[in-house]
Design a protein around this motif. Structure first.
Motif, PDB file in Angstrom:
ATOM      1  N   GLN A  85       2.036 -11.632  -1.323  1.00 34.88           N
ATOM      2  CA  GLN A  85       2.249 -10.253  -0.930  1.00 34.88           C
ATOM      3  C   GLN A  85       1.304  -9.973   0.241  1.00 34.88           C
ATOM      4  O   GLN A  85       0.082 -10.537   0.436  1.00 34.88           O
ATOM      5  CB  GLN A  85       2.060  -9.379  -1.831  1.00 34.88           C
ATOM      6  CG  GLN A  85       2.914  -9.372  -3.097  1.00 34.88           C
ATOM      7  CD  GLN A  85       4.433  -8.857  -2.813  1.00 34.88           C
ATOM      8  OE1 GLN A  85       4.745  -8.185  -1.895  1.00 34.88           O
ATOM      9  NE2 GLN A  85       5.271  -9.894  -3.359  1.00 34.88           N
ATOM     10  N   ASN A  86       1.922  -9.320   1.207  1.00 31.53           N
ATOM     11  CA  ASN A  86       1.024  -9.120   2.605  1.00 31.53           C
ATOM     12  C   ASN A  86       0.710  -7.729   2.494  1.00 31.53           C
ATOM     13  O   ASN A  86       1.710  -6.812   2.300  1.00 31.53           O
ATOM     14  CB  ASN A  86       1.815  -9.362   3.884  1.00 31.53           C
ATOM     15  CG  ASN A  86       0.798  -9.366   5.022  1.00 31.53           C
ATOM     16  OD1 ASN A  86       0.413  -8.334   5.233  1.00 31.53           O
ATOM     17  ND2 ASN A  86       0.591 -10.598   5.617  1.00 31.53           N
ATOM     18  N   ALA A  87      -0.244  -7.020   2.879  1.00 28.97           N
ATOM     19  CA  ALA A  87      -0.748  -5.602   2.685  1.00 28.97           C
ATOM     20  C   ALA A  87      -0.494  -4.919   3.878  1.00 28.97           C
ATOM     21  O   ALA A  87      -1.021  -3.807   4.191  1.00 28.97           O
ATOM     22  CB  ALA A  87      -2.245  -5.512   2.147  1.00 28.97           C
ATOM     23  N   SER A  88      -0.173  -5.689   5.023  1.00 26.28           N
ATOM     24  CA  SER A  88       0.094  -5.038   6.168  1.00 26.28           C
ATOM     25  C   SER A  88      -1.199  -4.380   6.823  1.00 26.28           C
ATOM     26  O   SER A  88      -1.285  -3.462   7.773  1.00 26.28           O
ATOM     27  CB  SER A  88       1.147  -4.273   6.313  1.00 26.28           C
ATOM     28  OG  SER A  88       2.317  -4.913   5.994  1.00 26.28           O
ATOM     29  N   GLY A  89      -2.446  -4.911   6.432  1.00 21.92           N
ATOM     30  CA  GLY A  89      -3.666  -4.334   7.015  1.00 21.92           C
ATOM     31  C   GLY A  89      -4.096  -3.094   6.407  1.00 21.92           C
ATOM     32  O   GLY A  89      -5.065  -2.548   6.892  1.00 21.92           O
ATOM     33  N   GLU A  90      -3.390  -2.687   5.210  1.00 19.27           N
ATOM     34  CA  GLU A  90      -3.640  -1.539   4.471  1.00 19.27           C
ATOM     35  C   GLU A  90      -4.605  -1.694   3.107  1.00 19.27           C
ATOM     36  O   GLU A  90      -3.788  -2.364   2.309  1.00 19.27           O
ATOM     37  CB  GLU A  90      -2.753  -0.667   4.388  1.00 19.27           C
ATOM     38  CG  GLU A  90      -1.738  -0.211   5.762  1.00 19.27           C
ATOM     39  CD  GLU A  90      -2.538   0.834   6.304  1.00 19.27           C
ATOM     40  OE1 GLU A  90      -3.607   1.487   5.996  1.00 19.27           O
ATOM     41  OE2 GLU A  90      -2.473   0.712   7.747  1.00 19.27           O
ATOM     42  N   SER A  91      -5.732  -1.250   3.436  1.00 16.20           N
ATOM     43  CA  SER A  91      -6.487  -1.324   1.772  1.00 16.20           C
ATOM     44  C   SER A  91      -5.751  -0.801   0.663  1.00 16.20           C
ATOM     45  O   SER A  91      -5.853  -1.311  -0.367  1.00 16.20           O
ATOM     46  CB  SER A  91      -7.657  -0.754   2.000  1.00 16.20           C
ATOM     47  OG  SER A  91      -8.573  -1.403   3.098  1.00 16.20           O
TER      48      SER A  91
END
Length: 345
Positions: A85-91
């Motif tokens: 899974q990729n968090a798209s830069g969001e913590s």
């Protein structure tokens, strides 16, 4: 009566012999281990991977981790199911993703980058699901623990560091740009390990009498303005292993090119994305591979991650962008490797 006794004794002896054979076969390991070693009915491990953002360095670390863990598992007749899974830069997305891994009873979580590691450590504090981190600069800073380099965390978290010596990086700046008086550090203030790096660079450059100024941005929306200001006020720009900066390297490159200011990068991906002059970098694929080895030791042997030292990379390379070095009239030491951009594509 005697025949009956002899028959019973014969059966008992046969059972005892079979039992002895079975015991001999399992003496070197459990029946599950023996079955797995024979390639029959091996175990299946469910591993969740949370990657902070998609960019070259983190992608390489994830790839190295998956390939090595798969290789080791298959060699023992086991299987690994990955949930990437990729968090798209969001913590905040990291927290959501990790919580889902916990709900799914993952056997292990791989946290790729500092915010992913922090979310994983928080979400697994009670259930103790093993966490292996990668692309994390300083675990003590990330986890708010007092740790010396290479020490185990003492909790359910271990992993590999992506830290290149900050002293060496500072020396790189003074060696390549001996006339520089002002160095600007561009980084994301939301990334704890970026702050750790620029503070280390400043401490090292202070010894050389070089003025170091921090130029931080909160998110990608601020990068252009911050980069322009930094470039206008600096002789050299330094960028640490910062995920947000890596994802927006071209923006920084444009600002520095317009101001005719060279860049030194903290890792290979940023080096390429920002068109930097040089870097002193690890291989993110290699640290992913090492994280995969650590993960398999936990999964296959039950090793406690709390006791596993954080692995520090030792195989680093000085790379130079020859075109940019020529542009800024840089004298390049013999221990630098000319970067082959065509091979890296």
């Amino acid at each position: 009566m005697n025949k009956t006794v002899k028959k019973v004794l014969g059966i008992g002896l046969a059972v005892a012999m079979v039992g002895g054979i079975f015991a001999a076969c399992t003496n070197g390991g459990t029946s599950e281990e023996t079955t797995a070693a024979n390639g029959e009915g091996g175990k299946t491990f469910n591993v969740g991977i949370c990657q902070l953002v998609q960019h070259e360095a983190l992608d390489a670390a994830t790839k190295g981790f998956q390939e090595k863990l798969t290789e080791l598992a298959e060699a023992d007749g086991n299987t690994v199911n990955f949930d990437v899974q990729n968090a798209s830069g969001e913590s905040a997305n990291c927290t959501t993703i990790i919580n889902q891994f916990v709900s799914n009873n993952s056997d292990l979580i791989m946290a790729n980058a500092t915010p992913a590691l922090q979310a994983a450590a928080n979400a697994t504090a009670s259930n103790k699901i093993p966490v292996v981190g990668t692309s994390v600069t300083d675990y003590g800073t990330a986890l708010e623990l007092k740790l010396a380099a290479g020490e185990p965390t003492g909790i359910n978290v271990t992993g590999v560091s992506d830290l290149a010596s900050l002293e060496e990086q500072a020396n790189q700046i003074t060696t390549l740009f001996p006339e520089a008086k002002k160095v600007g550090c561009i980084y994301c203030s939301a990334e704890a390990n970026s702050t750790f790096q620029v503070e280390g660079i400043k401490a090292a450059l202070d010894k050389s009498g070089i003025e170091t100024t921090f130029y931080s941005f909160a998110d990608s929306n601020d990068i252009q303005a911050v980069a322009k200001k930094a470039a206008s006020e600096s002789d050299v720009i330094y960028i640490p292993t910062d995920n947000t900066a890596a994802s927006n390297g071209q923006v920084i490159d444009v600002a520095c090119q317009e101001a005719n200011v060279p860049i030194i990068a903290g890792e290979e991906g940023i080096f390429k994305n920002t068109n930097a002059v040089a870097t002193f970098s690890i291989s993110y694929y290699d640290i992913g591979v090492h994280a995969g080895e650590m993960a398999y030791e936990i999964l296959s042997k039950g090793t406690d991650p709390a006791t596993m030292p954080i692995w520090q990379p030792t195989d680093l390379t000085y790379y130079v962008n020859e075109d940019m070095a020529n542009k800024y009239n840089v004298t390049v030491p013999d221990n630098y490797t000319a970067y082959d951009f065509s091979a890296a594509e």
